[in-house]
Design a protein around this motif. Sequence first.
Motif, PDB file in Angstrom:
ATOM      1  N   GLY A 141     -40.231  28.177  79.085  1.00 17.39           N
ATOM      2  CA  GLY A 141     -38.809  28.103  78.803  1.00 17.39           C
ATOM      3  C   GLY A 141     -38.068  29.411  78.947  1.00 17.39           C
ATOM      4  O   GLY A 141     -36.917  29.533  78.528  1.00 17.39           O
ATOM      5  N   VAL A 142     -38.708  30.410  79.533  1.00 20.06           N
ATOM      6  CA  VAL A 142     -38.060  31.714  79.708  1.00 20.06           C
ATOM      7  C   VAL A 142     -37.064  31.666  80.861  1.00 20.06           C
ATOM      8  O   VAL A 142     -35.959  32.205  80.771  1.00 20.06           O
ATOM      9  CB  VAL A 142     -39.122  32.812  79.958  1.00 20.06           C
ATOM     10  CG1 VAL A 142     -38.465  34.122  80.363  1.00 20.06           C
ATOM     11  CG2 VAL A 142     -39.979  33.000  78.710  1.00 20.06           C
ATOM     12  N   LEU A 143     -37.454  31.014  81.937  1.00 28.28           N
ATOM     13  CA  LEU A 143     -36.585  30.913  83.109  1.00 28.28           C
ATOM     14  C   LEU A 143     -36.016  29.505  83.179  1.00 28.28           C
ATOM     15  O   LEU A 143     -36.717  28.542  83.478  1.00 28.28           O
ATOM     16  CB  LEU A 143     -37.368  31.226  84.387  1.00 28.28           C
ATOM     17  CG  LEU A 143     -36.548  31.236  85.677  1.00 28.28           C
ATOM     18  CD1 LEU A 143     -35.457  32.306  85.619  1.00 28.28           C
ATOM     19  CD2 LEU A 143     -37.452  31.472  86.886  1.00 28.28           C
ATOM     20  N   GLY A 192     -27.067  39.204  78.342  1.00 27.26           N
ATOM     21  CA  GLY A 192     -26.001  40.117  78.716  1.00 27.26           C
ATOM     22  C   GLY A 192     -24.977  39.422  79.593  1.00 27.26           C
ATOM     23  O   GLY A 192     -24.716  38.233  79.482  1.00 27.26           O
ATOM     24  N   GLY A 193     -24.413  40.167  80.519  1.00 27.06           N
ATOM     25  CA  GLY A 193     -23.340  39.627  81.339  1.00 27.06           C
ATOM     26  C   GLY A 193     -23.815  38.788  82.499  1.00 27.06           C
ATOM     27  O   GLY A 193     -23.087  37.941  82.991  1.00 27.06           O
ATOM     28  N   ASP A 194     -25.031  39.028  82.982  1.00 26.02           N
ATOM     29  CA  ASP A 194     -25.529  38.309  84.145  1.00 26.02           C
ATOM     30  C   ASP A 194     -26.618  37.335  83.728  1.00 26.02           C
ATOM     31  O   ASP A 194     -27.447  37.626  82.880  1.00 26.02           O
ATOM     32  CB  ASP A 194     -26.093  39.288  85.182  1.00 26.02           C
ATOM     33  CG  ASP A 194     -25.015  40.156  85.793  1.00 26.02           C
ATOM     34  OD1 ASP A 194     -24.002  39.592  86.234  1.00 26.02           O
ATOM     35  OD2 ASP A 194     -25.187  41.380  85.812  1.00 26.02           O
ATOM     36  N   SER A 195     -26.617  36.197  84.338  1.00 26.15           N
ATOM     37  CA  SER A 195     -27.618  35.191  84.037  1.00 26.15           C
ATOM     38  C   SER A 195     -28.976  35.628  84.556  1.00 26.15           C
ATOM     39  O   SER A 195     -29.115  36.067  85.698  1.00 26.15           O
ATOM     40  CB  SER A 195     -27.211  33.870  84.686  1.00 26.15           C
ATOM     41  OG  SER A 195     -28.285  32.977  84.710  1.00 26.15           O
ATOM     42  N   LEU A 196     -29.983  35.500  83.707  1.00 29.45           N
ATOM     43  CA  LEU A 196     -31.351  35.795  84.130  1.00 29.45           C
ATOM     44  C   LEU A 196     -31.729  34.910  85.307  1.00 29.45           C
ATOM     45  O   LEU A 196     -32.408  35.343  86.244  1.00 29.45           O
ATOM     46  CB  LEU A 196     -32.309  35.580  82.957  1.00 29.45           C
ATOM     47  CG  LEU A 196     -33.796  35.797  83.231  1.00 29.45           C
ATOM     48  CD1 LEU A 196     -34.070  37.247  83.591  1.00 29.45           C
ATOM     49  CD2 LEU A 196     -34.636  35.377  82.024  1.00 29.45           C
ATOM     50  N   TRP A 197     -31.266  33.683  85.248  1.00 27.56           N
ATOM     51  CA  TRP A 197     -31.520  32.731  86.333  1.00 27.56           C
ATOM     52  C   TRP A 197     -30.971  33.253  87.659  1.00 27.56           C
ATOM     53  O   TRP A 197     -31.672  33.300  88.673  1.00 27.56           O
ATOM     54  CB  TRP A 197     -30.878  31.394  85.958  1.00 27.56           C
ATOM     55  CG  TRP A 197     -30.883  30.342  87.023  1.00 27.56           C
ATOM     56  CD1 TRP A 197     -29.938  30.152  87.996  1.00 27.56           C
ATOM     57  CD2 TRP A 197     -31.875  29.329  87.226  1.00 27.56           C
ATOM     58  NE1 TRP A 197     -30.267  29.089  88.790  1.00 27.56           N
ATOM     59  CE2 TRP A 197     -31.454  28.559  88.340  1.00 27.56           C
ATOM     60  CE3 TRP A 197     -33.054  28.992  86.576  1.00 27.56           C
ATOM     61  CZ2 TRP A 197     -32.187  27.472  88.814  1.00 27.56           C
ATOM     62  CZ3 TRP A 197     -33.787  27.909  87.042  1.00 27.56           C
ATOM     63  CH2 TRP A 197     -33.354  27.168  88.150  1.00 27.56           C
ATOM     64  N   GLU A 198     -29.718  33.670  87.659  1.00 28.03           N
ATOM     65  CA  GLU A 198     -29.082  34.117  88.898  1.00 28.03           C
ATOM     66  C   GLU A 198     -29.708  35.403  89.425  1.00 28.03           C
ATOM     67  O   GLU A 198     -29.945  35.552  90.630  1.00 28.03           O
ATOM     68  CB  GLU A 198     -27.582  34.315  88.660  1.00 28.03           C
ATOM     69  CG  GLU A 198     -26.840  33.011  88.379  1.00 28.03           C
ATOM     70  CD  GLU A 198     -25.406  33.246  87.946  1.00 28.03           C
ATOM     71  OE1 GLU A 198     -25.041  34.425  87.754  1.00 28.03           O
ATOM     72  OE2 GLU A 198     -24.668  32.264  87.796  1.00 28.03           O
ATOM     73  N   THR A 223     -32.712  36.448  88.908  1.00 31.11           N
ATOM     74  CA  THR A 223     -34.064  36.161  89.387  1.00 31.11           C
ATOM     75  C   THR A 223     -34.046  35.694  90.830  1.00 31.11           C
ATOM     76  O   THR A 223     -34.744  36.241  91.692  1.00 31.11           O
ATOM     77  CB  THR A 223     -34.728  35.086  88.498  1.00 31.11           C
ATOM     78  OG1 THR A 223     -34.915  35.617  87.183  1.00 31.11           O
ATOM     79  CG2 THR A 223     -36.076  34.673  89.075  1.00 31.11           C
ATOM     80  N   TRP A 224     -33.229  34.687  91.115  1.00 28.95           N
ATOM     81  CA  TRP A 224     -33.250  34.126  92.473  1.00 28.95           C
ATOM     82  C   TRP A 224     -32.598  35.054  93.484  1.00 28.95           C
ATOM     83  O   TRP A 224     -32.953  35.033  94.668  1.00 28.95           O
ATOM     84  CB  TRP A 224     -32.591  32.748  92.476  1.00 28.95           C
ATOM     85  CG  TRP A 224     -33.321  31.809  91.563  1.00 28.95           C
ATOM     86  CD1 TRP A 224     -32.831  31.186  90.464  1.00 28.95           C
ATOM     87  CD2 TRP A 224     -34.702  31.433  91.647  1.00 28.95           C
ATOM     88  NE1 TRP A 224     -33.804  30.438  89.852  1.00 28.95           N
ATOM     89  CE2 TRP A 224     -34.968  30.567  90.558  1.00 28.95           C
ATOM     90  CE3 TRP A 224     -35.740  31.742  92.527  1.00 28.95           C
ATOM     91  CZ2 TRP A 224     -36.222  30.012  90.337  1.00 28.95           C
ATOM     92  CZ3 TRP A 224     -36.995  31.189  92.302  1.00 28.95           C
ATOM     93  CH2 TRP A 224     -37.228  30.337  91.223  1.00 28.95           C
ATOM     94  N   LEU A 225     -31.690  35.888  93.025  1.00 28.55           N
ATOM     95  CA  LEU A 225     -31.104  36.879  93.921  1.00 28.55           C
ATOM     96  C   LEU A 225     -32.191  37.792  94.483  1.00 28.55           C
ATOM     97  O   LEU A 225     -32.188  38.138  95.673  1.00 28.55           O
ATOM     98  CB  LEU A 225     -30.058  37.706  93.166  1.00 28.55           C
ATOM     99  CG  LEU A 225     -29.355  38.815  93.959  1.00 28.55           C
ATOM    100  CD1 LEU A 225     -28.503  38.215  95.075  1.00 28.55           C
ATOM    101  CD2 LEU A 225     -28.504  39.680  93.038  1.00 28.55           C
ATOM    102  N   HIS A 226     -33.145  38.165  93.626  1.00 26.65           N
ATOM    103  CA  HIS A 226     -34.231  39.054  94.056  1.00 26.65           C
ATOM    104  C   HIS A 226     -35.379  38.285  94.704  1.00 26.65           C
ATOM    105  O   HIS A 226     -35.949  38.732  95.704  1.00 26.65           O
ATOM    106  CB  HIS A 226     -34.745  39.866  92.863  1.00 26.65           C
ATOM    107  CG  HIS A 226     -33.815  40.947  92.421  1.00 26.65           C
ATOM    108  ND1 HIS A 226     -32.680  40.699  91.677  1.00 26.65           N
ATOM    109  CD2 HIS A 226     -33.831  42.284  92.642  1.00 26.65           C
ATOM    110  CE1 HIS A 226     -32.043  41.835  91.448  1.00 26.65           C
ATOM    111  NE2 HIS A 226     -32.720  42.807  92.015  1.00 26.65           N
ATOM    112  N   LEU A 257     -39.316  29.774  97.321  1.00 27.09           N
ATOM    113  CA  LEU A 257     -39.909  29.528  96.003  1.00 27.09           C
ATOM    114  C   LEU A 257     -38.998  28.762  95.050  1.00 27.09           C
ATOM    115  O   LEU A 257     -39.476  27.992  94.222  1.00 27.09           O
ATOM    116  CB  LEU A 257     -40.326  30.854  95.358  1.00 27.09           C
ATOM    117  CG  LEU A 257     -41.660  31.438  95.830  1.00 27.09           C
ATOM    118  CD1 LEU A 257     -41.998  32.695  95.046  1.00 27.09           C
ATOM    119  CD2 LEU A 257     -42.783  30.422  95.686  1.00 27.09           C
ATOM    120  N   GLN A 258     -37.702  28.958  95.140  1.00 30.69           N
ATOM    121  CA  GLN A 258     -36.825  28.285  94.180  1.00 30.69           C
ATOM    122  C   GLN A 258     -36.955  26.767  94.280  1.00 30.69           C
ATOM    123  O   GLN A 258     -37.062  26.073  93.266  1.00 30.69           O
ATOM    124  CB  GLN A 258     -35.367  28.698  94.385  1.00 30.69           C
ATOM    125  CG  GLN A 258     -34.433  28.064  93.345  1.00 30.69           C
ATOM    126  CD  GLN A 258     -33.031  28.648  93.387  1.00 30.69           C
ATOM    127  OE1 GLN A 258     -32.733  29.504  94.220  1.00 30.69           O
ATOM    128  NE2 GLN A 258     -32.174  28.190  92.497  1.00 30.69           N
TER     129      GLN A 258
END
Length: 301
Positions: free
Chosen positions: A247-249, A256-262, A264-267, A275-276
Amino acid sequence: MGGRTITLLLSITARHPEASEAGFDALVFIMSDGAHLSPANYVLCIDAARSFAESRVGPADRPSRAVDLMAGSVTSLARWSKDTREALTETEAVKLSHDIGEMWLRLLQGLRKVSLDQREVRNHALLSLQMCLTGDHEIYLPNGLWLQCFDMVIFTMLDNLIELASQKDFRNMEETLVLSLKLLTKVFHQLLHELFQLTTFCKLWLGVLNRMEKCMKVKVRGKKSEKLQELVPELLKKTLAVMKSKGVLAKMSALGGDSLWELTWLHVNYIVPSLQSEIFPDNDSENVQPDPVSAETNPNE
């Protein structure tokens, strides 16, 4: 002559052809099974063992034996940590726990330095480092210290090895990078729940992705490594799957200001674009929610 002076002299003998054998035997006597190790002499003994691990003097197997002394000392840290919790007052326990954490970090830093050696003892040091990081040693460590471990040991080690691989022609450097990447992901998976409690988790996760991307691009002996080209996508896929299962991702996760989800997939899309859709098929990604356990407050922060 005090114990500090004796241990310092042992470090000096590591590079002395005539004195190194006696010096190493004395160090083995002190460190084997933790018989004569104490919080007072621990750091000095670790430094002395590292001197023998890095020395070119003496039998070919001595560097590996010195690394074994370093790695074996983690059992002493575990014993002191247990004794601290059981016997001391709260104030004394807090202080000694902090000291044990510093000693543990010093051990890891020593093994990290040996992992950069030109000789193949570096791979033995890497495996020993992994054992110290992932073994069930029951050493009480605050989560913030694990963050220092990533910054000062794991990330620094990978950065240095990637630089060495691109500049030096060390034997079996490809295998060293493979071991270091496996170490990174194994520690990250094992500590994911604790690390996710940290306010700087997003930065740490991006650090993991950054090193994976570097390993995809690094050239060993002038060309990209086929092993790393295969390993990085495999480890990244496994890591993302672990983050999903815990449940982390999740699409709604934000730090913070940026979604961990966004982020992650950006990188990830720069590393393995497919992979997504593999980890989060369209009919699944909308419904993923964080595991309530992940939101627990960390008592150590």
